[in-house]
Design a protein around this motif. Structure first.
Motif, PDB file in Angstrom:
ATOM      1  N   ARG A 116       0.828  -1.195   0.000  1.00  0.00           N
ATOM      2  CA  ARG A 116       0.000   0.000   0.000  1.00  0.00           C
ATOM      3  C   ARG A 116       0.870   1.255   0.000  1.00  0.00           C
ATOM      4  O   ARG A 116       0.628   2.201  -0.744  1.00  0.00           O
TER       5      ARG A 116
ATOM      6  N   ARG B 199       1.150   4.182  -2.921  1.00  0.00           N
ATOM      7  CA  ARG B 199       0.999   5.607  -2.615  1.00  0.00           C
ATOM      8  C   ARG B 199       2.239   6.382  -3.054  1.00  0.00           C
ATOM      9  O   ARG B 199       2.144   7.467  -3.622  1.00  0.00           O
TER      10      ARG B 199
ATOM     11  N   GLU C  97      -7.594   7.671  -1.137  1.00  0.00           N
ATOM     12  CA  GLU C  97      -6.917   7.870   0.147  1.00  0.00           C
ATOM     13  C   GLU C  97      -6.147   9.185   0.172  1.00  0.00           C
ATOM     14  O   GLU C  97      -6.203   9.950   1.140  1.00  0.00           O
TER      15      GLU C  97
ATOM     16  N   ASP D 156      -6.683  12.395   2.558  1.00  0.00           N
ATOM     17  CA  ASP D 156      -5.611  12.889   3.421  1.00  0.00           C
ATOM     18  C   ASP D 156      -5.215  14.323   3.107  1.00  0.00           C
ATOM     19  O   ASP D 156      -4.385  14.914   3.811  1.00  0.00           O
TER      20      ASP D 156
ATOM     21  N   ASN E 224      -8.514   3.442  -5.509  1.00  0.00           N
ATOM     22  CA  ASN E 224      -8.410   3.350  -4.053  1.00  0.00           C
ATOM     23  C   ASN E 224      -7.344   4.282  -3.495  1.00  0.00           C
ATOM     24  O   ASN E 224      -7.563   4.993  -2.515  1.00  0.00           O
ATOM     25  N   VAL E 225      -6.175   4.265  -4.138  1.00  0.00           N
ATOM     26  CA  VAL E 225      -5.060   5.047  -3.598  1.00  0.00           C
ATOM     27  C   VAL E 225      -5.299   6.540  -3.788  1.00  0.00           C
ATOM     28  O   VAL E 225      -5.044   7.336  -2.874  1.00  0.00           O
TER      29      VAL E 225
ATOM     30  N   GLY F  99      -2.012   6.380   5.277  1.00  0.00           N
ATOM     31  CA  GLY F  99      -3.451   6.523   5.140  1.00  0.00           C
ATOM     32  C   GLY F  99      -4.054   7.430   6.180  1.00  0.00           C
ATOM     33  O   GLY F  99      -5.251   7.672   6.159  1.00  0.00           O
ATOM     34  N   THR F 100      -3.254   7.954   7.122  1.00  0.00           N
ATOM     35  CA  THR F 100      -3.797   8.827   8.153  1.00  0.00           C
ATOM     36  C   THR F 100      -3.081  10.155   8.154  1.00  0.00           C
ATOM     37  O   THR F 100      -2.929  10.797   9.174  1.00  0.00           O
TER      38      THR F 100
END
Length: 454
Positions: free
Chosen positions: A13, A17, A52, A56, A48-49, A424-425
């Protein structure tokens, strides 16, 4: 336990990214369809990426383009204001600290001349910390949004502590140690000295290497896989790029080109040896050899006067610059023979000042002294990023770490686990305004009130 060498879902993942962030950073804006074609990632992964990264706040939509018969394609780019970078150039006469956004727009800069203490290590650390506090306060920047402080120094950098990325000191340990023979630094623990005044991530590297990275990413070296970027200032250095990566050598001292010998038993160099290239073509050496610089004007004024004299036909000035071009060309011929680069970029403030006058002579001498076949494959050009390229290059050190991590905000030294920045955060990792204000106050208190790092 994960088997050694086996990638986890989190690793994959992060890699996806990082791939998309890098493409958008260097080639954006791009549509999702273009990202798929360029990266080879599946449509599902792209969706999906990018979702994200949008959540963010790391990327943003920036318009659309028409598609063939279908709906318009939305363009994406990196969000320039999402984070900040600090670049520091420890130069021969001053310390420059600059704050950038992710688009490399300079938001503020602090130029602090070295006083009669010169390159005293404590004095340099004090100027860095004071300049850092100044640019953050002047712009009202929350330190929690700063990805790191990159520092370009004159000398060999021993990476005593590895954080997340080469040269990072995220844990508040010993940090980078600098061996700067020409400025009297012998194993100076610069990372530890700076850590006493800031909890921001630190990245320290040789100034020529930071210049090299800047020119390769954004300037005259872009697109080359094998290159040498030469820094021509008070002294002389180089960054060797081998197959797209900076060549460091066994102890990170590769590229000390200015201390290769052009005259056995020749002029004394600042390093203590004789016959170094730097002793013949460095700005300090040229001004000293000419001996007719404006009193108290410094090296830049001295070189400008030397150029003006040569332009007016002064025989001594013309002869000195012609000799410098031949020495530089011969030394570049050595680089051609040793490293077989496709491009050699001449940068640094003195290189850019003298380059238009010296470049034809440099190219002619390189052709005379290099082997014919590799020389025919090598172009010799001037840098395009200007005299502040070392500062920009220093800022790329934390930027590179950020892109490699897939947009993960680094943990600050001494910070608690909140905002550590798992993949992801990113939106939660920038730090609170209250903590940012406290950090700025701490920087100011340590660097200004005490006058010197603890």
């Amino acid at each position: 336990m994960t088997a050694r060498g086996k990638k986890t879902v989190r690793d994959l993942r992060r890699g996806s990214r990082s791939t998309l962030l890098r493409r958008l950073y260097f080639d954006g804006p791009l549509s999702r369809q273009e990202l798929g074609s360029i990266t080879g990632l599946s449509g599902g992964s792209i969706s999906n990426v990018t979702g994200e990264l949008l959540a963010d706040g790391l990327i943003e939509e920036c318009g659309s383009v028409e598609s063939d018969g279908g709906r318009p394609r939305i363009l994406l780019r990196v969000a320039a204001g999402r984070a900040h970078l600090v670049g520091v150039d420890v130069g021969e006469t001053q310390v420059r600290v600059a704050l950038f956004d992710l688009a490399r727009t300079e938001l503020a800069a602090s130029d602090r001349p070295l006083d009669d203490r010169g390159h005293d290590a404590g004095h340099v650390a004090e100027l860095i910390l004071t300049g850092l506090a100044e640019v953050l306060e002047r712009t009202g920047t929350d330190p929690g949004t700063v990805l790191g402080v990159g520092v370009g120094v004159p000398g060999i950098v021993e990476q005593a502590v590895y954080g997340r990325g080469v040269g990072a000191d995220l844990g508040g340990g010993a940090g980078a140690v600098v061996h700067g023979q020409t400025v009297g630094w012998d194993a100076v623990p610069l990372g530890r000295m700076l850590r006493a005044g800031t909890d921001l991530p630190l990245f320290v590297d040789n100034g020529a290497k930071t210049l090299g990275q800047a020119e390769m990413w954004f300037g005259a070296g872009r697109g080359a896989r094998h290159a040498v970027v030469a820094l021509f200032g008070s002294g002389v250095g180089a960054c060797v790029i081998a197959d797209g990566a900076r060549f460091r050598g066994a102890t990170s001292s590769a590229g000390e080109w200015g201390h290769t010998k052009v005259h056995v038993g020749g002029r004394r160099c600042r390093c203590g040896a004789r016959g170094c290239l730097e002793a013949y073509v460095g700005a300090e050496a040229l001004v000293a050899r000419w001996g007719a610089a404006p009193p108290g004007g410094g090296e830049k004024a001295g070189l400008a006067a030397l150029l003006a004299a040569a332009g007016a036909g002064d025989p001594a000035a013309v002869a000195l610059l012609d000799e410098a071009a031949e020495y530089l060309g011969a030394a570049i011929g050595d680089l051609v023979n040793l490293f077989n680069p496709e491009r050699i970029v001449i940068g640094g403030w003195a290189g850019l000042l003298l380059g238009p006058r010296l470049l034809p002579g440099i190219r002619a001498a390189a052709t005379e002294y290099a082997l014919r076949f590799p020389r025919e494959q090598t172009e010799i050009v001037l840098g395009t990023l200007g005299p502040a390229a070392v500062t920009v290059g220093a800022a790329t050190l934390p930027l590179s770490d950020f892109l490699d991590s897939g947009g993960e905000f680094p943990r600050r030294a001494g910070a608690d686990a909140v905002g550590a920045g798992a993949v992801g955060t990113g939106a939660a990792t920038a730090g609170s305004p209250a903590r940012g204000a406290a950090a700025t106050a701490g920087l100011r208190a340590r660097a200004v009130a005490t006058g010197r790092p603890p």
